[in-house]
Scaffold this motif. Structure first.
Motif, PDB file in Angstrom:
ATOM      1  N   LYS A 381      23.726 -23.376  32.026  1.00 44.59           N
ATOM      2  CA  LYS A 381      24.642 -22.277  31.780  1.00 44.59           C
ATOM      3  C   LYS A 381      24.163 -21.331  30.689  1.00 44.59           C
ATOM      4  CE  LYS A 381      28.746 -24.899  33.168  1.00 44.59           C
ATOM      5  NZ  LYS A 381      30.094 -25.392  32.753  1.00 44.59           N
ATOM      6  N   THR A 382      23.277 -21.798  29.849  1.00 49.40           N
ATOM      7  CA  THR A 382      22.866 -20.978  28.706  1.00 49.40           C
ATOM      8  C   THR A 382      21.614 -20.177  28.969  1.00 49.40           C
ATOM      9  OG1 THR A 382      21.597 -22.815  27.795  1.00 49.40           O
ATOM     10  CG2 THR A 382      23.880 -22.612  27.105  1.00 49.40           C
ATOM     11  N   GLY A 383      20.784 -20.611  29.913  1.00 45.16           N
ATOM     12  CA  GLY A 383      19.556 -19.888  30.193  1.00 45.16           C
ATOM     13  C   GLY A 383      18.595 -19.971  29.032  1.00 45.16           C
ATOM     14  N   GLY A 384      17.882 -18.868  28.794  1.00 42.59           N
ATOM     15  CA  GLY A 384      16.915 -18.870  27.700  1.00 42.59           C
ATOM     16  C   GLY A 384      15.543 -19.268  28.189  1.00 42.59           C
ATOM     17  N   SER A 385      14.538 -18.883  27.412  1.00 47.26           N
ATOM     18  CA  SER A 385      13.158 -19.124  27.821  1.00 47.26           C
ATOM     19  C   SER A 385      12.538 -20.321  27.121  1.00 47.26           C
ATOM     20  CB  SER A 385      12.316 -17.875  27.516  1.00 47.26           C
ATOM     21  OG  SER A 385      12.307 -17.622  26.135  1.00 47.26           O
ATOM     22  N   GLY A 386      13.155 -20.798  26.058  1.00 46.54           N
ATOM     23  CA  GLY A 386      12.560 -21.887  25.300  1.00 46.54           C
ATOM     24  C   GLY A 386      11.508 -21.414  24.315  1.00 46.54           C
ATOM     25  N   LEU A 387      11.479 -20.095  24.046  1.00 43.84           N
ATOM     26  CA  LEU A 387      10.491 -19.551  23.116  1.00 43.84           C
ATOM     27  C   LEU A 387      11.098 -19.147  21.776  1.00 43.84           C
ATOM     28  CD1 LEU A 387       8.333 -17.313  25.476  1.00 43.84           C
ATOM     29  CD2 LEU A 387       7.607 -19.379  24.318  1.00 43.84           C
ATOM     30  N   GLY A 388      12.420 -19.075  21.713  1.00 40.34           N
ATOM     31  CA  GLY A 388      13.072 -18.581  20.500  1.00 40.34           C
ATOM     32  C   GLY A 388      12.727 -19.371  19.265  1.00 40.34           C
ATOM     33  N   LEU A 389      12.896 -20.699  19.322  1.00 42.90           N
ATOM     34  CA  LEU A 389      12.618 -21.523  18.150  1.00 42.90           C
ATOM     35  C   LEU A 389      11.129 -21.547  17.818  1.00 42.90           C
ATOM     36  CD1 LEU A 389      15.052 -24.554  18.600  1.00 42.90           C
ATOM     37  CD2 LEU A 389      15.211 -22.668  16.969  1.00 42.90           C
ATOM     38  N   SER A 390      10.270 -21.390  18.818  1.00 36.65           N
ATOM     39  CA  SER A 390       8.827 -21.312  18.546  1.00 36.65           C
ATOM     40  C   SER A 390       8.513 -20.066  17.721  1.00 36.65           C
ATOM     41  CB  SER A 390       8.037 -21.281  19.857  1.00 36.65           C
ATOM     42  OG  SER A 390       8.256 -22.447  20.614  1.00 36.65           O
ATOM     43  N   ILE A 391       9.166 -18.961  18.088  1.00 32.39           N
ATOM     44  CA  ILE A 391       8.967 -17.720  17.327  1.00 32.39           C
ATOM     45  C   ILE A 391       9.538 -17.870  15.920  1.00 32.39           C
ATOM     46  CG2 ILE A 391       9.672 -15.296  17.195  1.00 32.39           C
ATOM     47  CD1 ILE A 391       9.519 -15.223  20.255  1.00 32.39           C
ATOM     48  N   ALA A 392      10.719 -18.469  15.820  1.00 32.28           N
ATOM     49  CA  ALA A 392      11.323 -18.680  14.498  1.00 32.28           C
ATOM     50  C   ALA A 392      10.420 -19.540  13.620  1.00 32.28           C
ATOM     51  CB  ALA A 392      12.692 -19.320  14.649  1.00 32.28           C
ATOM     52  N   ARG A 393       9.841 -20.594  14.190  1.00 32.97           N
ATOM     53  CA  ARG A 393       8.946 -21.452  13.408  1.00 32.97           C
ATOM     54  C   ARG A 393       7.722 -20.679  12.936  1.00 32.97           C
ATOM     55  NH1 ARG A 393       5.712 -26.477  16.022  1.00 32.97           N
ATOM     56  NH2 ARG A 393       4.747 -24.708  17.067  1.00 32.97           N
ATOM     57  N   TRP A 394       7.150 -19.852  13.825  1.00 33.51           N
ATOM     58  CA  TRP A 394       5.969 -19.065  13.445  1.00 33.51           C
ATOM     59  C   TRP A 394       6.314 -18.151  12.280  1.00 33.51           C
ATOM     60  CZ3 TRP A 394       4.307 -14.162  12.682  1.00 33.51           C
ATOM     61  CH2 TRP A 394       2.923 -13.946  12.653  1.00 33.51           C
ATOM     62  N   ILE A 395       7.471 -17.514  12.338  1.00 38.37           N
ATOM     63  CA  ILE A 395       7.876 -16.577  11.286  1.00 38.37           C
ATOM     64  C   ILE A 395       8.081 -17.316   9.967  1.00 38.37           C
ATOM     65  CG2 ILE A 395       9.732 -15.057  10.522  1.00 38.37           C
ATOM     66  CD1 ILE A 395      10.128 -14.286  13.483  1.00 38.37           C
ATOM     67  N   VAL A 396       8.797 -18.429  10.013  1.00 38.98           N
ATOM     68  CA  VAL A 396       9.094 -19.169   8.785  1.00 38.98           C
ATOM     69  C   VAL A 396       7.820 -19.727   8.169  1.00 38.98           C
ATOM     70  CG1 VAL A 396      10.265 -21.214   7.882  1.00 38.98           C
ATOM     71  CG2 VAL A 396      11.467 -19.702   9.449  1.00 38.98           C
ATOM     72  N   GLU A 397       6.939 -20.267   8.986  1.00 33.96           N
ATOM     73  CA  GLU A 397       5.676 -20.796   8.460  1.00 33.96           C
ATOM     74  C   GLU A 397       4.806 -19.674   7.892  1.00 33.96           C
ATOM     75  OE1 GLU A 397       3.931 -23.033  11.609  1.00 33.96           O
ATOM     76  OE2 GLU A 397       5.208 -24.797  11.274  1.00 33.96           O
ATOM     77  N   LYS A 398       4.900 -18.482   8.478  1.00 37.46           N
ATOM     78  CA  LYS A 398       4.154 -17.333   7.954  1.00 37.46           C
ATOM     79  C   LYS A 398       4.629 -16.988   6.552  1.00 37.46           C
ATOM     80  CE  LYS A 398       1.165 -13.957   8.588  1.00 37.46           C
ATOM     81  NZ  LYS A 398      -0.283 -14.226   8.804  1.00 37.46           N
ATOM     82  N   HIS A 399       5.902 -17.260   6.269  1.00 37.01           N
ATOM     83  CA  HIS A 399       6.459 -17.032   4.937  1.00 37.01           C
ATOM     84  C   HIS A 399       6.233 -18.226   4.007  1.00 37.01           C
ATOM     85  CE1 HIS A 399       8.619 -13.792   7.042  1.00 37.01           C
ATOM     86  NE2 HIS A 399       8.811 -13.255   5.860  1.00 37.01           N
ATOM     87  N   GLY A 400       5.532 -19.251   4.471  1.00 35.20           N
ATOM     88  CA  GLY A 400       5.281 -20.426   3.646  1.00 35.20           C
ATOM     89  C   GLY A 400       6.449 -21.389   3.606  1.00 35.20           C
ATOM     90  N   GLY A 401       7.390 -21.280   4.555  1.00 34.00           N
ATOM     91  CA  GLY A 401       8.566 -22.135   4.564  1.00 34.00           C
ATOM     92  C   GLY A 401       8.527 -23.187   5.648  1.00 34.00           C
ATOM     93  N   PHE A 402       9.661 -23.853   5.831  1.00 41.35           N
ATOM     94  CA  PHE A 402       9.776 -24.887   6.848  1.00 41.35           C
ATOM     95  C   PHE A 402      11.246 -25.047   7.236  1.00 41.35           C
ATOM     96  CE2 PHE A 402       9.987 -26.819   2.667  1.00 41.35           C
ATOM     97  CZ  PHE A 402      11.075 -27.673   2.749  1.00 41.35           C
ATOM     98  N   PHE A 403      11.499 -25.873   8.267  1.00 41.47           N
ATOM     99  CA  PHE A 403      12.848 -26.104   8.766  1.00 41.47           C
ATOM    100  C   PHE A 403      13.317 -27.512   8.404  1.00 41.47           C
ATOM    101  CE2 PHE A 403      11.536 -22.690  11.594  1.00 41.47           C
ATOM    102  CZ  PHE A 403      12.689 -21.933  11.723  1.00 41.47           C
ATOM    103  N   GLU A 404      14.611 -27.631   8.207  1.00 36.90           N
ATOM    104  CA  GLU A 404      15.271 -28.934   8.116  1.00 36.90           C
ATOM    105  C   GLU A 404      16.358 -28.954   9.181  1.00 36.90           C
ATOM    106  OE1 GLU A 404      16.684 -29.320   4.141  1.00 36.90           O
ATOM    107  OE2 GLU A 404      14.717 -29.847   3.302  1.00 36.90           O
ATOM    108  N   VAL A 405      16.331 -29.980  10.051  1.00 35.30           N
ATOM    109  CA  VAL A 405      17.254 -30.030  11.184  1.00 35.30           C
ATOM    110  C   VAL A 405      18.043 -31.336  11.141  1.00 35.30           C
ATOM    111  CG1 VAL A 405      17.488 -29.902  13.689  1.00 35.30           C
ATOM    112  CG2 VAL A 405      15.621 -28.677  12.552  1.00 35.30           C
ATOM    113  N   ILE A 406      19.360 -31.219  11.225  1.00 39.34           N
ATOM    114  CA  ILE A 406      20.253 -32.371  11.356  1.00 39.34           C
ATOM    115  C   ILE A 406      21.168 -32.093  12.543  1.00 39.34           C
ATOM    116  CG2 ILE A 406      22.074 -33.747  10.279  1.00 39.34           C
ATOM    117  CD1 ILE A 406      20.941 -33.001   7.572  1.00 39.34           C
ATOM    118  N   SER A 407      21.205 -33.016  13.509  1.00 35.40           N
ATOM    119  CA  SER A 407      22.012 -32.776  14.704  1.00 35.40           C
ATOM    120  C   SER A 407      22.510 -34.097  15.285  1.00 35.40           C
ATOM    121  CB  SER A 407      21.184 -32.023  15.759  1.00 35.40           C
ATOM    122  OG  SER A 407      21.977 -31.706  16.884  1.00 35.40           O
ATOM    123  N   TYR A 408      23.754 -34.071  15.772  1.00 28.89           N
ATOM    124  CA  TYR A 408      24.351 -35.217  16.467  1.00 28.89           C
ATOM    125  C   TYR A 408      24.986 -34.703  17.755  1.00 28.89           C
ATOM    126  CZ  TYR A 408      23.826 -37.519  11.951  1.00 28.89           C
ATOM    127  OH  TYR A 408      23.314 -38.040  10.780  1.00 28.89           O
TER     128      TYR A 408
END
Length: 422
Positions: A381-408
């Motif tokens: 129902k949501t669609g999407g290409s599966g590329l959004g988070l890959s782009i977000a990771r590239w951008i954040v790593e380019k800034h010298g950062g990283f992600f923290e993910v917590i999910s249930y």
């Protein structure tokens, strides 16, 4: 033996340089401590001898340096009243403990000087062993048959097949085999990811093209005169064309990033203003969810405004996709101390939290992979290409950062962008 003698010479040079530096620091510390102690004594003597209302105080010494025990600290106020303090007696009083402290420091320095080279030799021992092992290998004579076996094993290597690795059966070449095989495994993993990326991208592009072609064929057959079919076809073609355009733009973004051609223009950025703008835009675009922004303090750092905003928007769009209507999506901006940096550096944190369907355990380690999507039933129902988070990771790593993910699952997801505040 040559290598061992050379490492000993290096150890002595390193030790000598370090010990001279230590001796200089020791002398500086001794002089500094003596000056501080004398300064404290001067201040204490002045407070004890001179009245508080005295003005225009002149300070000096009387006595002879040859007879330093008779040195006196002299204070004369504006009325000509003279005060003296026995500075020479004070020096005589502090001389024994000072000399004892200095003697202990000199002894420690001497011990360090004598034992320092041995410590450096221990640090250099692994390098010594590597050099000796290389010398031993180079001194061995390798027979033509062993060269022939090695050439034959190399000819059978195939980077695209993990089972076709280097294997000579020669125990003397096991180290070489392990190094080459590890490299081949990395190449194979990269090769597999590239093939999967191309296949998935082709599939993602093939789907909207097939839909567009289907509606065009339907229009060509009987939809030209049917207004309902015409409107449905135009709407569907428009949606699929927009989806395909978004997918192509995302693929081009990642391709430019991989090739080092993606523009990155950091400026002094006020994150509070950016987050307020994103929150306002989210409320205007999406009235099915409640957006809340929490800010503990104003945060400024160097960042590419458009890129960083894009990465946050990706997280918010995902939160909206996988959350039920009417639920709250919380955005939070705060700073924290970098626990891995002892200098007291701080990190800026942008947190996006939803109360949606959550991420499955089997999907958690793959969410930032390109074109990866979880259970098709959960994404139908949501669609999407599966590329959004890959782009977000590239951008954040380019800034010298990283992600923290917590999910249930069925509880929600909290993703935090952590950026260094340089």
């Amino acid at each position: 033996m040559y290598t061992s003698n050379r490492s000993s010479s290096i150890a002595w040079k390193l030790n000598l340089s370090n010990q001279w530096r230590r001796l200089g620091n020791l002398i500086f510390s001794a002089v500094f401590i003596l000056l501080v102690v004398c300064l404290v004594w001067f201040l204490a003597a002045e407070q004890m001898l001179v009245p508080e209302n005295a003005e225009n105080i002149q300070r000096g010494f009387e006595g002879s340096l040859d007879g330093w025990k008779s040195l006196k600290y002299v204070l004369i106020d504006g009325d000509g009243v003279r005060y003296t303090a026995p500075f020479g007696e004070f020096l005589q009083f502090i001389r024994p403990p000072f000399l004892i402290w200095a003697a202990i420091e000199v002894v420690c320095w001497a011990i360090g000087f004598l034992n320092g080279a041995e410590s450096y030799r221990k640090y250099l021992k692994p390098i010594d062993e590597i050099a000796l092992a290389a010398e031993a290998i180079s001194s061995k004579s390798i027979s033509p048959e062993r060269f022939s076996d090695l050439e034959e094993a190399i000819e059978h290597i195939d980077g695209s097949s993990p089972e076709r690795m280097l294997n000579t059966g020669d125990s003397d070449l096991q180290g070489l085999e392990a190094a080459i095989n590890n490299m081949l495994k990395r190449l194979h993993n990269s090769y597999r990811q590239q093939i999967r990326f191309v296949d998935d991208a082709s599939h993602e592009l093939r789907t909207p093209i097939a839909v567009i072609q289907g509606y065009i064929n339907m229009l060509d057959r009987w939809g030209k005169s049917d207004k309902n079919i015409l409107d449905e076809s135009i709407s569907a073609i428009k949606v699929e064309a927009e989806h395909m355009n978004t997918l192509v733009e995302q693929l081009l973004f990642l391709a430019r990033g991989d090739a080092g051609r993606q523009k990155f223009e950091p400026v002094q950025l006020n994150l509070l203003s950016m987050m307020e703008e994103i929150a306002e835009e989210s409320r205007m675009i999406d009235d099915k969810h409640r957006y809340e922004l929490q800010v503990s303090e104003a945060v400024e750092l160097w960042a590419d405004y458009a890129m960083l905003k894009q990465s946050v928007r990706i997280l918010i769009d995902n939160a909206a996709k996988y959350s039920r209507a009417g639920s709250k999506i919380r955005m939070r901006l705060y700073t924290r101390k970098d626990s891995k940096n002892l200098s007291g550096a701080r990190q800026a944190c942008i947190e996006i939290q939803d109360n949606g369907i959550g991420i499955g355990k089997e999907d958690m380690s793959h969410i930032f992979e390109r074109l990866y999507r979880g259970d098709p039933a959960r994404n139908s129902k949501t669609g999407g290409s599966g590329l959004g988070l890959s782009i977000a990771r590239w951008i954040v790593e380019k800034h010298g950062g990283f992600f923290e993910v917590i999910s249930y699952e069925d509880v929600g997801t909290r993703i935090t962008i952590v950026l260094p505040m340089k």
